[in-house]
Write a protein that holds these residues in place. Sequence first.
Motif, PDB file in Angstrom:
ATOM      1  N   PRO A 121       0.814  -1.226   0.000  1.00  0.00           N
ATOM      2  CA  PRO A 121       0.000   0.000   0.000  1.00  0.00           C
ATOM      3  C   PRO A 121       0.849   1.278   0.000  1.00  0.00           C
ATOM      4  O   PRO A 121       0.487   2.259  -0.666  1.00  0.00           O
ATOM      5  CB  PRO A 121      -0.826  -0.114   1.285  1.00  0.00           C
ATOM      6  N   CYS A 122       1.970   1.281   0.715  1.00  0.00           N
ATOM      7  CA  CYS A 122       2.846   2.459   0.700  1.00  0.00           C
ATOM      8  C   CYS A 122       3.403   2.688  -0.701  1.00  0.00           C
ATOM      9  O   CYS A 122       3.404   3.822  -1.209  1.00  0.00           O
ATOM     10  CB  CYS A 122       3.993   2.300   1.694  1.00  0.00           C
ATOM     11  N   HIS A 123       3.875   1.635  -1.334  1.00  0.00           N
ATOM     12  CA  HIS A 123       4.407   1.779  -2.693  1.00  0.00           C
ATOM     13  C   HIS A 123       3.312   2.200  -3.680  1.00  0.00           C
ATOM     14  O   HIS A 123       3.579   2.974  -4.607  1.00  0.00           O
ATOM     15  CB  HIS A 123       5.072   0.485  -3.154  1.00  0.00           C
ATOM     16  N   THR A 124       2.112   1.718  -3.482  1.00  0.00           N
ATOM     17  CA  THR A 124       0.998   2.118  -4.353  1.00  0.00           C
ATOM     18  C   THR A 124       0.764   3.620  -4.244  1.00  0.00           C
ATOM     19  O   THR A 124       0.576   4.302  -5.259  1.00  0.00           O
ATOM     20  CB  THR A 124      -0.277   1.339  -3.983  1.00  0.00           C
ATOM     21  N   ARG A 125       0.811   4.143  -3.033  1.00  0.00           N
ATOM     22  CA  ARG A 125       0.634   5.591  -2.854  1.00  0.00           C
ATOM     23  C   ARG A 125       1.807   6.372  -3.438  1.00  0.00           C
ATOM     24  O   ARG A 125       1.616   7.403  -4.077  1.00  0.00           O
ATOM     25  CB  ARG A 125       0.435   5.926  -1.383  1.00  0.00           C
ATOM     26  N   LEU A 126       3.038   5.859  -3.230  1.00  0.00           N
ATOM     27  CA  LEU A 126       4.218   6.542  -3.762  1.00  0.00           C
ATOM     28  C   LEU A 126       4.269   6.486  -5.290  1.00  0.00           C
ATOM     29  O   LEU A 126       4.904   7.336  -5.909  1.00  0.00           O
ATOM     30  CB  LEU A 126       5.495   5.942  -3.163  1.00  0.00           C
ATOM     31  N   ALA A 127       3.596   5.531  -5.886  1.00  0.00           N
ATOM     32  CA  ALA A 127       3.545   5.433  -7.349  1.00  0.00           C
ATOM     33  C   ALA A 127       2.746   6.575  -7.970  1.00  0.00           C
ATOM     34  O   ALA A 127       2.859   6.835  -9.172  1.00  0.00           O
ATOM     35  CB  ALA A 127       2.937   4.094  -7.773  1.00  0.00           C
ATOM     36  N   HIS A 128       1.964   7.266  -7.155  1.00  0.00           N
ATOM     37  CA  HIS A 128       1.160   8.396  -7.634  1.00  0.00           C
ATOM     38  C   HIS A 128       1.810   9.741  -7.329  1.00  0.00           C
ATOM     39  O   HIS A 128       1.304  10.783  -7.751  1.00  0.00           O
ATOM     40  CB  HIS A 128      -0.237   8.340  -7.021  1.00  0.00           C
ATOM     41  N   TRP A 183       5.344  11.667  -4.781  1.00  0.00           N
ATOM     42  CA  TRP A 183       6.135  11.650  -3.559  1.00  0.00           C
ATOM     43  C   TRP A 183       5.293  12.093  -2.380  1.00  0.00           C
ATOM     44  O   TRP A 183       4.524  13.067  -2.463  1.00  0.00           O
ATOM     45  CB  TRP A 183       7.350  12.559  -3.694  1.00  0.00           C
ATOM     46  N   ASP A 184       5.425  11.375  -1.277  1.00  0.00           N
ATOM     47  CA  ASP A 184       4.745  11.714  -0.035  1.00  0.00           C
ATOM     48  C   ASP A 184       5.710  11.378   1.098  1.00  0.00           C
ATOM     49  O   ASP A 184       5.985  10.196   1.354  1.00  0.00           O
ATOM     50  CB  ASP A 184       3.447  10.913   0.090  1.00  0.00           C
ATOM     51  N   ALA A 185       6.228  12.395   1.753  1.00  0.00           N
ATOM     52  CA  ALA A 185       7.251  12.188   2.785  1.00  0.00           C
ATOM     53  C   ALA A 185       6.742  11.333   3.945  1.00  0.00           C
ATOM     54  O   ALA A 185       7.491  10.515   4.483  1.00  0.00           O
ATOM     55  CB  ALA A 185       7.747  13.540   3.310  1.00  0.00           C
ATOM     56  N   GLU A 186       5.475  11.501   4.316  1.00  0.00           N
ATOM     57  CA  GLU A 186       4.924  10.704   5.420  1.00  0.00           C
ATOM     58  C   GLU A 186       4.818   9.232   5.044  1.00  0.00           C
ATOM     59  O   GLU A 186       5.122   8.349   5.849  1.00  0.00           O
ATOM     60  CB  GLU A 186       3.561  11.246   5.842  1.00  0.00           C
ATOM     61  N   VAL A 187       4.393   8.964   3.826  1.00  0.00           N
ATOM     62  CA  VAL A 187       4.282   7.574   3.361  1.00  0.00           C
ATOM     63  C   VAL A 187       5.678   6.957   3.260  1.00  0.00           C
ATOM     64  O   VAL A 187       5.893   5.807   3.661  1.00  0.00           O
ATOM     65  CB  VAL A 187       3.540   7.493   2.012  1.00  0.00           C
ATOM     66  N   HIS A 188       6.627   7.725   2.749  1.00  0.00           N
ATOM     67  CA  HIS A 188       8.005   7.238   2.660  1.00  0.00           C
ATOM     68  C   HIS A 188       8.552   6.923   4.049  1.00  0.00           C
ATOM     69  O   HIS A 188       9.208   5.883   4.250  1.00  0.00           O
ATOM     70  CB  HIS A 188       8.888   8.281   1.962  1.00  0.00           C
ATOM     71  N   ALA A 189       8.296   7.781   5.021  1.00  0.00           N
ATOM     72  CA  ALA A 189       8.762   7.541   6.388  1.00  0.00           C
ATOM     73  C   ALA A 189       8.138   6.273   6.961  1.00  0.00           C
ATOM     74  O   ALA A 189       8.816   5.473   7.612  1.00  0.00           O
ATOM     75  CB  ALA A 189       8.440   8.746   7.280  1.00  0.00           C
ATOM     76  N   ARG A 190       6.853   6.076   6.703  1.00  0.00           N
ATOM     77  CA  ARG A 190       6.177   4.849   7.182  1.00  0.00           C
ATOM     78  C   ARG A 190       6.770   3.620   6.519  1.00  0.00           C
ATOM     79  O   ARG A 190       7.024   2.607   7.170  1.00  0.00           O
ATOM     80  CB  ARG A 190       4.676   4.924   6.913  1.00  0.00           C
ATOM     81  N   LEU A 191       6.992   3.679   5.220  1.00  0.00           N
ATOM     82  CA  LEU A 191       7.575   2.561   4.487  1.00  0.00           C
ATOM     83  C   LEU A 191       8.947   2.205   5.055  1.00  0.00           C
ATOM     84  O   LEU A 191       9.237   1.036   5.322  1.00  0.00           O
ATOM     85  CB  LEU A 191       7.690   2.918   3.003  1.00  0.00           C
ATOM     86  N   THR A 192       9.771   3.210   5.265  1.00  0.00           N
ATOM     87  CA  THR A 192      11.125   2.984   5.764  1.00  0.00           C
ATOM     88  C   THR A 192      11.103   2.456   7.198  1.00  0.00           C
ATOM     89  O   THR A 192      11.827   1.511   7.531  1.00  0.00           O
ATOM     90  CB  THR A 192      11.934   4.291   5.691  1.00  0.00           C
ATOM     91  N   ARG A 193      10.249   3.014   8.016  1.00  0.00           N
ATOM     92  CA  ARG A 193      10.150   2.595   9.423  1.00  0.00           C
ATOM     93  C   ARG A 193       9.647   1.154   9.536  1.00  0.00           C
ATOM     94  O   ARG A 193      10.222   0.342  10.257  1.00  0.00           O
ATOM     95  CB  ARG A 193       9.227   3.553  10.177  1.00  0.00           C
ATOM     96  N   THR A 194       8.601   0.824   8.807  1.00  0.00           N
ATOM     97  CA  THR A 194       8.017  -0.514   8.920  1.00  0.00           C
ATOM     98  C   THR A 194       8.828  -1.572   8.177  1.00  0.00           C
ATOM     99  O   THR A 194       8.686  -2.767   8.458  1.00  0.00           O
ATOM    100  CB  THR A 194       6.562  -0.524   8.408  1.00  0.00           C
ATOM    101  N   ASN A 195       9.690  -1.148   7.262  1.00  0.00           N
ATOM    102  CA  ASN A 195      10.540  -2.117   6.581  1.00  0.00           C
ATOM    103  C   ASN A 195      11.542  -2.754   7.548  1.00  0.00           C
ATOM    104  O   ASN A 195      12.069  -3.831   7.282  1.00  0.00           O
ATOM    105  CB  ASN A 195      11.274  -1.472   5.406  1.00  0.00           C
ATOM    106  N   TRP A 196      11.779  -2.111   8.687  1.00  0.00           N
ATOM    107  CA  TRP A 196      12.631  -2.728   9.702  1.00  0.00           C
ATOM    108  C   TRP A 196      12.040  -4.044  10.174  1.00  0.00           C
ATOM    109  O   TRP A 196      12.771  -4.958  10.559  1.00  0.00           O
ATOM    110  CB  TRP A 196      12.854  -1.790  10.883  1.00  0.00           C
TER     111      TRP A 196
END
Length: 155
Positions: A112-119, A121-134
């Motif tokens: 879902p984060c990548h789906t949103r980023l495909a539309h 750039w969204d800094a909040e979505v990117h931060a969530r993606l990076t944080r949860t990828n841990w």
Amino acid sequence: MSANPLVGTGLIGTALLGVHAASVWFCTGLVWTIQLLVYPGFAAMTGPGWLDVHARHTRLMGRLIVLPWLVQGLTCAVLLVWRPPGVPLVLALAAGLCGAVTVAVTVAISVPCHTRLAHGWDAEVHARLTRTNWWRTAAWTLGGAVALAMLLVAA
């Protein structure tokens, strides 16, 4: 004596564990590269070319991960049903749990984060993606340790 000399000598079990470990460690190396290099690098590519950068990342990442992840899942499934001598069920269950975490986080959060980023750039979505990828990074790393443990305890 066993009817199948490969089973009797443990070659099939050793091969299964080796293929499992190789697939898990490939995914582990890839997820660490993504966590430490790719996702942080996204923040520097937020300009007009972002959509192309993200589309290329998604396309190439899919090509890189699909086969080893599938192999990991299949070998995990086999290990839950049949294990080489010396490999306890608890290790196969741990491997399955680690694999399940990578799938769950990917499906529920990363996609879902990548789906949103495909539309865009969204800094909040990117931060969530990076944080949860841990979570995926930890699960694959632990899964790699479990795969090595299975290799070590196999008779």
